[in-house]
Design a protein around this motif. Structure first.
Motif, PDB file in Angstrom:
ATOM      1  N   SER A 197       0.818  -1.218   0.000  1.00 52.44           N
ATOM      2  CA  SER A 197       0.000   0.000   0.000  1.00 52.44           C
ATOM      3  C   SER A 197       0.850   1.266   0.000  1.00 52.44           C
ATOM      4  N   GLY A 198       2.157   1.112   0.028  1.00 51.89           N
ATOM      5  CA  GLY A 198       3.049   2.265   0.168  1.00 51.89           C
ATOM      6  C   GLY A 198       2.919   3.298  -0.925  1.00 51.89           C
ATOM      7  N   TRP A 199       2.402   2.901  -2.095  1.00 53.76           N
ATOM      8  CA  TRP A 199       2.274   3.841  -3.213  1.00 53.76           C
ATOM      9  C   TRP A 199       0.943   4.584  -3.197  1.00 53.76           C
ATOM     10  N   THR A 200       0.086   4.327  -2.221  1.00 55.80           N
ATOM     11  CA  THR A 200      -1.243   4.952  -2.204  1.00 55.80           C
ATOM     12  C   THR A 200      -1.157   6.469  -2.204  1.00 55.80           C
ATOM     13  N   THR A 201      -0.287   7.020  -1.393  1.00 56.10           N
ATOM     14  CA  THR A 201      -0.178   8.478  -1.304  1.00 56.10           C
ATOM     15  C   THR A 201       0.625   9.074  -2.464  1.00 56.10           C
ATOM     16  N   TYR A 202       0.977   8.229  -3.445  1.00 54.88           N
ATOM     17  CA  TYR A 202       1.663   8.689  -4.654  1.00 54.88           C
ATOM     18  C   TYR A 202       0.788   8.470  -5.896  1.00 54.88           C
ATOM     19  N   ALA A 203      -0.273   7.675  -5.760  1.00 50.37           N
ATOM     20  CA  ALA A 203      -0.923   6.998  -6.878  1.00 50.37           C
ATOM     21  C   ALA A 203      -1.258   7.900  -8.058  1.00 50.37           C
ATOM     22  N   SER A 204      -2.024   8.965  -7.828  1.00 46.33           N
ATOM     23  CA  SER A 204      -2.497   9.762  -8.965  1.00 46.33           C
ATOM     24  C   SER A 204      -1.396  10.582  -9.618  1.00 46.33           C
ATOM     25  N   ASP A 205      -0.248  10.716  -8.961  1.00 47.48           N
ATOM     26  CA  ASP A 205       0.854  11.489  -9.548  1.00 47.48           C
ATOM     27  C   ASP A 205       1.276  10.936 -10.909  1.00 47.48           C
ATOM     28  N   TYR A 206       1.069   9.640 -11.123  1.00 44.89           N
ATOM     29  CA  TYR A 206       1.625   8.981 -12.302  1.00 44.89           C
ATOM     30  C   TYR A 206       0.579   8.663 -13.365  1.00 44.89           C
ATOM     31  N   THR A 207      -0.648   9.148 -13.161  1.00 44.88           N
ATOM     32  CA  THR A 207      -1.683   8.954 -14.177  1.00 44.88           C
ATOM     33  C   THR A 207      -2.314  10.274 -14.609  1.00 44.88           C
ATOM     34  N   VAL A 208      -1.817  11.397 -14.121  1.00 46.98           N
ATOM     35  CA  VAL A 208      -2.444  12.689 -14.434  1.00 46.98           C
ATOM     36  C   VAL A 208      -2.336  13.059 -15.907  1.00 46.98           C
ATOM     37  N   TYR A 209      -1.415  12.460 -16.626  1.00 49.33           N
ATOM     38  CA  TYR A 209      -1.256  12.785 -18.040  1.00 49.33           C
ATOM     39  C   TYR A 209      -2.001  11.817 -18.951  1.00 49.33           C
ATOM     40  N   MET A 210      -2.802  10.919 -18.380  1.00 48.83           N
ATOM     41  CA  MET A 210      -3.610  10.007 -19.191  1.00 48.83           C
ATOM     42  C   MET A 210      -4.927  10.693 -19.561  1.00 48.83           C
ATOM     43  N   PRO A 211      -5.418  10.521 -20.800  1.00 45.72           N
ATOM     44  CA  PRO A 211      -6.670  11.171 -21.227  1.00 45.72           C
ATOM     45  C   PRO A 211      -7.861  10.733 -20.380  1.00 45.72           C
ATOM     46  N   ARG A 212      -8.748  11.662 -20.114  1.00 49.40           N
ATOM     47  CA  ARG A 212      -9.917  11.347 -19.292  1.00 49.40           C
ATOM     48  C   ARG A 212     -10.891  10.412 -19.988  1.00 49.40           C
ATOM     49  N   SER A 213     -10.767  10.288 -21.282  1.00 51.01           N
ATOM     50  CA  SER A 213     -11.643   9.385 -22.031  1.00 51.01           C
ATOM     51  C   SER A 213     -11.208   7.922 -21.920  1.00 51.01           C
ATOM     52  N   THR A 214     -10.042   7.667 -21.337  1.00 48.96           N
ATOM     53  CA  THR A 214      -9.546   6.300 -21.204  1.00 48.96           C
ATOM     54  C   THR A 214     -10.485   5.498 -20.309  1.00 48.96           C
ATOM     55  N   ASN A 215     -10.776   4.277 -20.722  1.00 53.59           N
ATOM     56  CA  ASN A 215     -11.686   3.412 -19.975  1.00 53.59           C
ATOM     57  C   ASN A 215     -11.157   3.154 -18.561  1.00 53.59           C
ATOM     58  N   ARG A 216     -11.981   3.467 -17.557  1.00 51.07           N
ATOM     59  CA  ARG A 216     -11.534   3.338 -16.171  1.00 51.07           C
ATOM     60  C   ARG A 216     -11.252   1.890 -15.796  1.00 51.07           C
ATOM     61  N   ALA A 217     -12.094   0.987 -16.248  1.00 50.95           N
ATOM     62  CA  ALA A 217     -11.903  -0.429 -15.907  1.00 50.95           C
ATOM     63  C   ALA A 217     -10.582  -0.943 -16.462  1.00 50.95           C
ATOM     64  N   LYS A 218     -10.254  -0.526 -17.675  1.00 50.77           N
ATOM     65  CA  LYS A 218      -8.988  -0.965 -18.274  1.00 50.77           C
ATOM     66  C   LYS A 218      -7.795  -0.429 -17.483  1.00 50.77           C
ATOM     67  N   ILE A 219      -7.889   0.837 -17.069  1.00 47.80           N
ATOM     68  CA  ILE A 219      -6.803   1.408 -16.261  1.00 47.80           C
ATOM     69  C   ILE A 219      -6.669   0.644 -14.955  1.00 47.80           C
ATOM     70  N   PHE A 220      -7.791   0.437 -14.275  1.00 45.07           N
ATOM     71  CA  PHE A 220      -7.778  -0.201 -12.964  1.00 45.07           C
ATOM     72  C   PHE A 220      -7.167  -1.595 -13.024  1.00 45.07           C
ATOM     73  N   PHE A 221      -7.621  -2.411 -13.948  1.00 46.48           N
ATOM     74  CA  PHE A 221      -7.140  -3.792 -14.007  1.00 46.48           C
ATOM     75  C   PHE A 221      -5.731  -3.888 -14.596  1.00 46.48           C
ATOM     76  N   SER A 222      -5.357  -2.925 -15.432  1.00 43.33           N
ATOM     77  CA  SER A 222      -3.963  -2.881 -15.898  1.00 43.33           C
ATOM     78  C   SER A 222      -3.023  -2.607 -14.737  1.00 43.33           C
ATOM     79  N   LEU A 223      -3.427  -1.677 -13.872  1.00 38.56           N
ATOM     80  CA  LEU A 223      -2.605  -1.361 -12.710  1.00 38.56           C
ATOM     81  C   LEU A 223      -2.591  -2.509 -11.703  1.00 38.56           C
ATOM     82  N   ILE A 224      -3.722  -3.192 -11.551  1.00 37.78           N
ATOM     83  CA  ILE A 224      -3.746  -4.375 -10.679  1.00 37.78           C
ATOM     84  C   ILE A 224      -2.722  -5.396 -11.159  1.00 37.78           C
TER      85      ILE A 224
END
Length: 531
Positions: free
Chosen positions: A277-304
């Motif tokens: 869980s150590g990256w929780t307080t860093y998490a969104s720092d590394y996805t802010v440049y991804m388009p908002r139209s990107t499918n959320r489910a695909k992002i979530f499971f790719s990161l999993i």
């Protein structure tokens, strides 16, 4: 039930308080469509507030040259979100976890907590999942809102509380960088013992210097590095796996049962959860440049996927190696002398691969750079989130300062207080559970959707939640941690009662107590302050 701190919309769907924003120096001449979470720019000018987050000459040089990222904690605009690669997002955390520190965490199961290999595998699987899910989830906020994690926290746990956590996160980023650097330097120091080996101080300079080189240029270079850095590390871990099999030292060990085993399972699980869980307080720092139209489910499971495989693989391999050390006195002596770095050396070098084994050790020691990079990138965002004047100093300056402090402390730590640093960082990691508990409660109970986050309020003291509920829950959560934790240096009143040696339930108690307080106090904060 409508929440009073959510702004009402007019008939056109445009947030009706944009005039307040213009009058207070917010995102000037920019409208925000609430139900789509997108910006509509009506003017190409950026607000004075955002412009002031950079030293003009510094910003001009790097912006014009394209050498380094110049953005700080201000929101990333939709037109800047151009990185649509799910592979890049997944490999960011794949490389950060395919490292020697993750392998070392797994080794604690048998060698410190005396657990069987099978027990370690189960603990690693379940507690890793519990820890990595929030990392993947909060990464979605970066995509949808364009906000860095510590800036986003102002909405999740309140403005004041978020700044407290930004301060803690700053210490955590530098602290883990120090612990990782010391471990790498100790392993490098073991190589070529019969010749001119690498001094501890030189190892620190190598690791921190490489980390600075990568983090200096910002997110694009970081993603490029982490896209490939896992490959040599993974190859070296396969070599360890092969040598472990050939040695014949591995055994499962006794499964154990009863309260004492339960206590050790909980303690090891707490350690695994803290790392995952150590990256929780860093998490969104590394996805802010991804388009908002990107499918959320695909992002979530790719990161999993990107988080889970290296965590499972490295920790399980570490547990297997540790079981081997319990059956080989020579390996165990190396572990006693130099921790998991010493065990790694014992498996690969003496009576094994010799020179090639030392080469493998060098690669594994340098793997911690991939783990340090997120720490030393996010430290800049954390410092900028503490206090507005800090945000006026460019990200690059804070990155250099963070690496400099880590280097300045890691060199003496190698010689005098490496154990203290490890204990200190183990303690500070409990705050993650409290943060996760409060943040998830705010999102799912009080906000419920991304449309409830008004990005234009990111730096508005008069619009953001104050943080009364967050600060109260944080303080109470710390008492829960103190009662539930079971460490070498502290036995909580409740944790010590589990089995013969105690069991660490600090993060469980911290999370549950903070949840109870937050869900009770937050409605009162909304009622009386409207936000």
């Amino acid at each position: 039930m409508s929440q009073p701190y959510f702004h009402e919309e007019n008939s056109t769907g445009i947030n009706n308080h944009e005039s307040d924003i213009e009058s207070t120096g917010g995102l000037k001449d920019r409208k925000y469509v609430q139900n789509e979470a997108t910006y509509i720019d009506t003017d190409s000018h950026i607000s004075d507030e955002i412009e002031e987050t950079k030293l003009s000459w510094f910003h001009t040089i790097f912006l014009n040259s394209g050498v380094a990222e110049t953005k700080g904690i201000e929101p990333i605009l939709e037109e800047e979100q151009t990185d649509d690669s799910l592979v890049t997002a997944a490999l960011m955390w794949f490389s950060a976890n395919m490292v020697l520190p993750a392998y070392a965490i797994g080794g604690l199961g048998p060698l410190v907590f005396n657990l069987s290999f099978g027990s370690c595998v189960l603990v690693i699987f379940f507690f890793s999942i519990l820890g990595l899910l929030p990392v993947a989830f909060f990464s979605l906020f970066g995509v949808q809102l364009g906000l860095r994690q510590m800036t986003l926290s102002r909405y999740l746990i309140g403005n004041i509380t978020a700044r407290i956590f930004a301060t803690i996160n700053t210490v955590a980023c530098i602290g883990w960088g120090i612990v990782n650097t010391v471990a790498s330097s100790q392993l490098l120091n073991m190589i070529n013992q019969n010749g001119n080996n690498c001094p501890l101080w030189a190892g620190c300079i190598i690791v921190i210097g490489a980390t600075l080189l990568i983090t200096f240029f910002g997110i694009n270079i970081i993603h490029s590095y982490n896209r490939y850095s896992w490959i040599p590390t993974f190859t070296m871990f396969l070599v360890i796996l092969a040598r472990l099999k050939i040695s014949g030292n591995f055994s499962n060990g006794d499964w154990g049962s009863g309260p004492t085993t339960a206590g050790t399972v909980l303690s090891f699980g707490s350690t695994v959860f803290g790392f995952a869980s150590g990256w929780t307080t860093y998490a969104s720092d590394y996805t802010v440049y991804m388009p908002r139209s990107t499918n959320r489910a695909k992002i979530f499971f790719s990161l999993i996927a990107g988080l889970s495989f290296p965590l499972f693989f490295c920790m399980i391999l570490g547990a297997a190696s540790a079981r081997g050390a319990m059956n080989d006195p020579v390996w165990h002596d190396y572990y006693n002398a130099n921790g998991m770095g010493g065990l790694t050396y014992a498996i690969l070098v003496p009576k094994s691969l010799h020179g090639f084994g030392e080469f493998c050790c060098v690669i594994l020691a340098l793997s911690t750079i991939a783990n340090n990079v997120p720490n030393m990138y996010t430290v800049a965002m954390s410092v900028q989130s503490i206090w507005e004047p800090f945000a006026k100093v460019p990200r690059i300056v804070w990155t250099i300062a963070g690496n400099g402090i880590a280097l300045g402390i890691s060199i003496p730590a190698c010689y005098y207080f490496a154990t203290f640093m490890q204990y200190f960082m183990d303690s500070i990691s409990y705050y993650l559970a409290i943060y996760i508990s409060m943040s998830l409660t705010e999102h799912f109970v009080f906000r419920k959707s991304f449309s409830a986050y008004h990005v234009e309020d990111w730096n508005r003291w008069d619009k953001l939640p104050i943080g009364i509920a967050g600060t109260s829950a944080f303080i109470v959560g710390l008492f829960g941690v103190a009662l539930g934790m079971d460490q070498t240096y502290w036995d909580g009143q409740i944790g010590r009662l589990i089995g013969d040696f105690g069991g660490d339930i600090g993060f469980e108690m911290g999370a549950s107590w903070s949840f109870i307080v937050y869900i009770l106090v937050r409605p009162l904060e909304i009622k009386y302050f409207g936000r």
